[in-house]
Write a protein that holds these residues in place. Sequence first.
Motif, PDB file in Angstrom:
ATOM      1  N   ALA A 114      23.771  38.454  33.334  1.00 30.09           N
ATOM      2  CA  ALA A 114      24.578  39.024  34.417  1.00 30.09           C
ATOM      3  C   ALA A 114      26.019  38.541  34.335  1.00 30.09           C
ATOM      4  CB  ALA A 114      23.966  38.677  35.768  1.00 30.09           C
ATOM      5  N   ALA A 115      26.208  37.274  34.000  1.00 33.14           N
ATOM      6  CA  ALA A 115      27.562  36.726  33.878  1.00 33.14           C
ATOM      7  C   ALA A 115      28.329  37.414  32.751  1.00 33.14           C
ATOM      8  CB  ALA A 115      27.495  35.218  33.649  1.00 33.14           C
ATOM      9  N   ASP A 116      27.653  37.698  31.648  1.00 36.84           N
ATOM     10  CA  ASP A 116      28.299  38.386  30.528  1.00 36.84           C
ATOM     11  C   ASP A 116      28.718  39.800  30.920  1.00 36.84           C
ATOM     12  OD1 ASP A 116      29.034  38.851  27.689  1.00 36.84           O
ATOM     13  OD2 ASP A 116      27.317  40.224  27.754  1.00 36.84           O
ATOM     14  N   ILE A 117      27.827  40.537  31.557  1.00 34.29           N
ATOM     15  CA  ILE A 117      28.148  41.909  31.990  1.00 34.29           C
ATOM     16  C   ILE A 117      29.301  41.881  32.991  1.00 34.29           C
ATOM     17  CG2 ILE A 117      27.275  43.932  33.240  1.00 34.29           C
ATOM     18  CD1 ILE A 117      26.204  43.648  30.355  1.00 34.29           C
ATOM     19  N   GLU A 118      29.236  40.949  33.929  1.00 30.42           N
ATOM     20  CA  GLU A 118      30.291  40.828  34.930  1.00 30.42           C
ATOM     21  C   GLU A 118      31.644  40.558  34.273  1.00 30.42           C
ATOM     22  OE1 GLU A 118      31.200  37.475  38.196  1.00 30.42           O
ATOM     23  OE2 GLU A 118      29.336  38.607  38.524  1.00 30.42           O
ATOM     24  N   LYS A 119      31.670  39.624  33.342  1.00 30.30           N
ATOM     25  CA  LYS A 119      32.916  39.282  32.631  1.00 30.30           C
ATOM     26  C   LYS A 119      33.473  40.514  31.920  1.00 30.30           C
ATOM     27  CE  LYS A 119      34.445  36.449  28.770  1.00 30.30           C
ATOM     28  NZ  LYS A 119      34.017  35.528  27.720  1.00 30.30           N
ATOM     29  N   ARG A 120      32.613  41.275  31.273  1.00 31.20           N
ATOM     30  CA  ARG A 120      33.057  42.454  30.529  1.00 31.20           C
ATOM     31  C   ARG A 120      33.566  43.553  31.455  1.00 31.20           C
ATOM     32  NH1 ARG A 120      27.965  43.260  26.798  1.00 31.20           N
ATOM     33  NH2 ARG A 120      29.038  45.169  26.193  1.00 31.20           N
ATOM     34  N   LEU A 121      32.880  43.776  32.562  1.00 29.44           N
ATOM     35  CA  LEU A 121      33.311  44.821  33.496  1.00 29.44           C
ATOM     36  C   LEU A 121      34.617  44.432  34.187  1.00 29.44           C
ATOM     37  CD1 LEU A 121      29.921  45.994  35.050  1.00 29.44           C
ATOM     38  CD2 LEU A 121      31.344  47.207  33.389  1.00 29.44           C
ATOM     39  N   ILE A 122      34.754  43.171  34.548  1.00 31.62           N
ATOM     40  CA  ILE A 122      36.000  42.713  35.169  1.00 31.62           C
ATOM     41  C   ILE A 122      37.155  42.846  34.176  1.00 31.62           C
ATOM     42  CG2 ILE A 122      37.215  40.637  35.973  1.00 31.62           C
ATOM     43  CD1 ILE A 122      34.635  39.927  37.521  1.00 31.62           C
ATOM     44  N   ALA A 123      36.902  42.542  32.914  1.00 34.34           N
ATOM     45  CA  ALA A 123      37.944  42.713  31.899  1.00 34.34           C
ATOM     46  C   ALA A 123      38.363  44.182  31.795  1.00 34.34           C
ATOM     47  CB  ALA A 123      37.456  42.189  30.548  1.00 34.34           C
ATOM     48  N   CYS A 124      37.395  45.085  31.892  1.00 35.63           N
ATOM     49  CA  CYS A 124      37.710  46.523  31.855  1.00 35.63           C
ATOM     50  C   CYS A 124      38.563  46.915  33.045  1.00 35.63           C
ATOM     51  CB  CYS A 124      36.415  47.347  31.856  1.00 35.63           C
ATOM     52  SG  CYS A 124      35.465  47.268  30.327  1.00 35.63           S
ATOM     53  N   ILE A 125      38.223  46.402  34.209  1.00 36.96           N
ATOM     54  CA  ILE A 125      39.002  46.704  35.408  1.00 36.96           C
ATOM     55  C   ILE A 125      40.420  46.151  35.265  1.00 36.96           C
ATOM     56  CG2 ILE A 125      39.264  46.164  37.871  1.00 36.96           C
ATOM     57  CD1 ILE A 125      36.177  46.368  38.077  1.00 36.96           C
ATOM     58  N   ASP A 126      40.511  44.876  34.873  1.00 40.61           N
ATOM     59  CA  ASP A 126      41.827  44.251  34.733  1.00 40.61           C
ATOM     60  C   ASP A 126      42.695  44.968  33.713  1.00 40.61           C
ATOM     61  OD1 ASP A 126      41.145  42.399  36.655  1.00 40.61           O
ATOM     62  OD2 ASP A 126      40.750  40.777  35.224  1.00 40.61           O
ATOM     63  N   LYS A 127      42.085  45.414  32.631  1.00 44.47           N
ATOM     64  CA  LYS A 127      42.834  46.122  31.590  1.00 44.47           C
ATOM     65  C   LYS A 127      43.333  47.479  32.088  1.00 44.47           C
ATOM     66  CE  LYS A 127      42.466  47.399  26.750  1.00 44.47           C
ATOM     67  NZ  LYS A 127      41.594  47.440  25.578  1.00 44.47           N
TER      68      LYS A 127
END
Length: 129
Positions: A114-127
């Motif tokens: 879950a932490a990995d998915i969260e990190k990746r989705l937040i990176a997509c949002i931030d980008k």
Amino acid sequence: MFHYTVETNQTLEEAVQSLEASLKEEKFGVLWKFNIKETLQNKGFEFDQPYLVLEVCNPKEAQRVLTEDQLVGYFLPCKIVVYEDRETKNTKIGLPKPTALIEMVNDESLKEFAADIEKRLIACIDKSI
């Protein structure tokens, strides 16, 4: 906090386009765009706030997590909201944090996932902002 939310000066449409591009880079696809404003108005309810819910999925990751614990399917696909803030009129993009949702399953082995998915989705949002 159970969610992650950012604000952008982009229009709602620009934010969605940018978000879709960054999600694609992480192999997440948008399965469905739920336009809450349009749906409520079509049902005869007044709702003037532009508000979209994007259901996003990475099939490989979905298969992996569902193999581990079928209860995680209650949270799939992942949801990202894009809406116009009533007060600032700026566009906001956010998601419920997968790490917060996974707590409801009580499966320690899935917290790292879950932490990995969260990190990746937040990176997509931030980008995308």
